[in-house]
Write a protein that holds these residues in place. Structure first.
Motif, PDB file in Angstrom:
ATOM      1  N   THR A  60       0.834  -1.198   0.000  1.00 47.81           N
ATOM      2  CA  THR A  60       0.000   0.000   0.000  1.00 47.81           C
ATOM      3  C   THR A  60       0.872   1.253   0.000  1.00 47.81           C
ATOM      4  O   THR A  60       0.576   2.222  -0.701  1.00 47.81           O
ATOM      5  N   ALA A  61       1.957   1.213   0.764  1.00 50.49           N
ATOM      6  CA  ALA A  61       2.879   2.352   0.797  1.00 50.49           C
ATOM      7  C   ALA A  61       3.523   2.593  -0.566  1.00 50.49           C
ATOM      8  O   ALA A  61       3.880   3.725  -0.903  1.00 50.49           O
ATOM      9  N   LEU A  62       3.667   1.543  -1.365  1.00 52.24           N
ATOM     10  CA  LEU A  62       4.222   1.678  -2.718  1.00 52.24           C
ATOM     11  C   LEU A  62       3.189   2.207  -3.715  1.00 52.24           C
ATOM     12  O   LEU A  62       3.524   2.482  -4.869  1.00 52.24           O
ATOM     13  N   GLY A  63       1.933   2.283  -3.288  1.00 49.58           N
ATOM     14  CA  GLY A  63       0.888   2.765  -4.186  1.00 49.58           C
ATOM     15  C   GLY A  63       0.109   1.640  -4.845  1.00 49.58           C
ATOM     16  O   GLY A  63      -0.634   1.878  -5.800  1.00 49.58           O
ATOM     17  N   ILE A  64       0.257   0.420  -4.339  1.00 48.42           N
ATOM     18  CA  ILE A  64      -0.480  -0.727  -4.880  1.00 48.42           C
ATOM     19  C   ILE A  64      -1.813  -0.802  -4.149  1.00 48.42           C
ATOM     20  O   ILE A  64      -1.864  -0.816  -2.926  1.00 48.42           O
ATOM     21  N   THR A  65      -2.910  -0.842  -4.901  1.00 51.45           N
ATOM     22  CA  THR A  65      -4.239  -0.941  -4.306  1.00 51.45           C
ATOM     23  C   THR A  65      -4.868  -2.277  -4.691  1.00 51.45           C
ATOM     24  O   THR A  65      -4.352  -2.992  -5.549  1.00 51.45           O
ATOM     25  N   ALA A  66      -5.990  -2.596  -4.066  1.00 49.59           N
ATOM     26  CA  ALA A  66      -6.722  -3.843  -4.328  1.00 49.59           C
ATOM     27  C   ALA A  66      -5.788  -5.047  -4.220  1.00 49.59           C
ATOM     28  O   ALA A  66      -5.789  -5.928  -5.075  1.00 49.59           O
ATOM     29  N   VAL A  67      -5.000  -5.083  -3.153  1.00 47.37           N
ATOM     30  CA  VAL A  67      -4.026  -6.158  -2.962  1.00 47.37           C
ATOM     31  C   VAL A  67      -4.746  -7.474  -2.727  1.00 47.37           C
ATOM     32  O   VAL A  67      -5.650  -7.565  -1.899  1.00 47.37           O
ATOM     33  N   ASP A  68      -4.343  -8.497  -3.462  1.00 45.53           N
ATOM     34  CA  ASP A  68      -4.925  -9.834  -3.352  1.00 45.53           C
ATOM     35  C   ASP A  68      -3.782 -10.840  -3.202  1.00 45.53           C
ATOM     36  O   ASP A  68      -2.894 -10.887  -4.047  1.00 45.53           O
ATOM     37  N   LEU A  69      -3.814 -11.618  -2.134  1.00 47.74           N
ATOM     38  CA  LEU A  69      -2.777 -12.625  -1.887  1.00 47.74           C
ATOM     39  C   LEU A  69      -3.322 -14.039  -2.015  1.00 47.74           C
ATOM     40  O   LEU A  69      -2.678 -14.990  -1.561  1.00 47.74           O
ATOM     41  N   SER A  70      -4.493 -14.219  -2.635  1.00 50.98           N
ATOM     42  CA  SER A  70      -5.060 -15.562  -2.756  1.00 50.98           C
ATOM     43  C   SER A  70      -4.149 -16.438  -3.602  1.00 50.98           C
ATOM     44  O   SER A  70      -3.544 -15.990  -4.573  1.00 50.98           O
ATOM     45  N   GLY A  71      -4.026 -17.675  -3.178  1.00 47.21           N
ATOM     46  CA  GLY A  71      -3.103 -18.605  -3.829  1.00 47.21           C
ATOM     47  C   GLY A  71      -1.779 -18.691  -3.105  1.00 47.21           C
ATOM     48  O   GLY A  71      -0.925 -19.511  -3.437  1.00 47.21           O
ATOM     49  N   THR A  72      -1.610 -17.873  -2.067  1.00 49.15           N
ATOM     50  CA  THR A  72      -0.382 -17.864  -1.277  1.00 49.15           C
ATOM     51  C   THR A  72      -0.474 -18.924  -0.190  1.00 49.15           C
ATOM     52  O   THR A  72      -1.539 -19.141   0.383  1.00 49.15           O
ATOM     53  N   THR A  73       0.649 -19.584   0.102  1.00 49.02           N
ATOM     54  CA  THR A  73       0.703 -20.571   1.178  1.00 49.02           C
ATOM     55  C   THR A  73       0.607 -19.834   2.508  1.00 49.02           C
ATOM     56  O   THR A  73       1.547 -19.168   2.918  1.00 49.02           O
ATOM     57  N   MET A  74      -0.541 -19.953   3.167  1.00 49.88           N
ATOM     58  CA  MET A  74      -0.758 -19.273   4.449  1.00 49.88           C
ATOM     59  C   MET A  74      -0.491 -20.207   5.627  1.00 49.88           C
ATOM     60  O   MET A  74       0.011 -19.788   6.655  1.00 49.88           O
ATOM     61  N   ASP A  75      -0.865 -21.465   5.472  1.00 52.74           N
ATOM     62  CA  ASP A  75      -0.660 -22.438   6.551  1.00 52.74           C
ATOM     63  C   ASP A  75       0.772 -22.948   6.520  1.00 52.74           C
ATOM     64  O   ASP A  75       1.403 -22.985   5.459  1.00 52.74           O
ATOM     65  N   GLU A  76       1.265 -23.365   7.670  1.00 54.66           N
ATOM     66  CA  GLU A  76       2.636 -23.848   7.744  1.00 54.66           C
ATOM     67  C   GLU A  76       2.796 -25.133   6.933  1.00 54.66           C
ATOM     68  O   GLU A  76       2.066 -26.098   7.127  1.00 54.66           O
ATOM     69  N   ALA A  77       3.730 -25.118   6.020  1.00 51.29           N
ATOM     70  CA  ALA A  77       4.008 -26.281   5.175  1.00 51.29           C
ATOM     71  C   ALA A  77       5.109 -27.124   5.822  1.00 51.29           C
ATOM     72  O   ALA A  77       5.944 -26.614   6.557  1.00 51.29           O
ATOM     73  N   GLU A  78       5.094 -28.392   5.532  1.00 45.49           N
ATOM     74  CA  GLU A  78       6.124 -29.281   6.055  1.00 45.49           C
ATOM     75  C   GLU A  78       7.435 -29.057   5.311  1.00 45.49           C
ATOM     76  O   GLU A  78       7.457 -28.555   4.190  1.00 45.49           O
TER      77      GLU A  78
END
Length: 107
Positions: A60-78
Motif C-alpha cells: 500500500t505504501a508503494l501505491g499498490i491498491t486492491a491487494v490480493d494474496l489468494s493462492g499464497t501458502t498461508m498455513d505452515e508447510a512441512e
C-alpha cells in the motif's frame, strides 16, 4: 511553427516516458518485496499473519491498491513442501501487477 510542434511532441513523449518509468520502478519494488517475503516464508513454512499484514502495508505504501494474496501458502508447510507467494493488485488504480514466487519450505 514546425519547431513549436516538434517541441510539443517531444514534451508529450518525455512525459509519457517518465510515467512509464514510474510504473516500471513500482513493479521492480514489488519484485523485491516478493523476494524478501518468499525467503522469510521458506524459513517459517508459510506466510504468517503478521508478515501478511506487513506485506500489505508495504504494498500500500508503494501505491499498490486492491491487494490480493489468494493462492499464497498461508498455513505452515512441512519441510520440503512447495510454498507459493502470489501478489496481485493495481498500480495507479488501473494497471494490474502480478508477482508469483515459488520455493520449498526449509523450516
Amino acid at each position: 511553427m514546425v519547431t513549436g510542434i516538434f517541441v510539443l511532441c517531444m514534451v508529450v513523449v518525455m512525459l509519457s516516458f517518465m510515467d512509464n518509468m514510474k510504473l516500471i520502478q513500482q513493479k521492480a519494488e514489488v519484485d523485491q518485496l516478493a523476494r524478501r517475503y518468499i525467503l522469510r516464508m521458506e524459513t517459517v513454512g508459510g506466510l504468517l499473519t503478521e508478515d501478511r499484514d506487513r506485506l500489505v502495508e508495504e504494498l500500500t505504501a508503494l501505491g499498490i491498491t486492491a491487494v490480493d494474496l489468494s493462492g499464497t501458502t498461508m498455513d505452515e508447510a512441512e519441510y520440503g513442501s512447495k510454498i507459493e507467494l502470489r501478489i496481485r493488485g493495481l498500480v495507479g488504480g488501473k494497471y494490474e501487477v502480478e508477482e508469483t514466487r515459488v520455493s520449498t519450505a526449509k523450516n
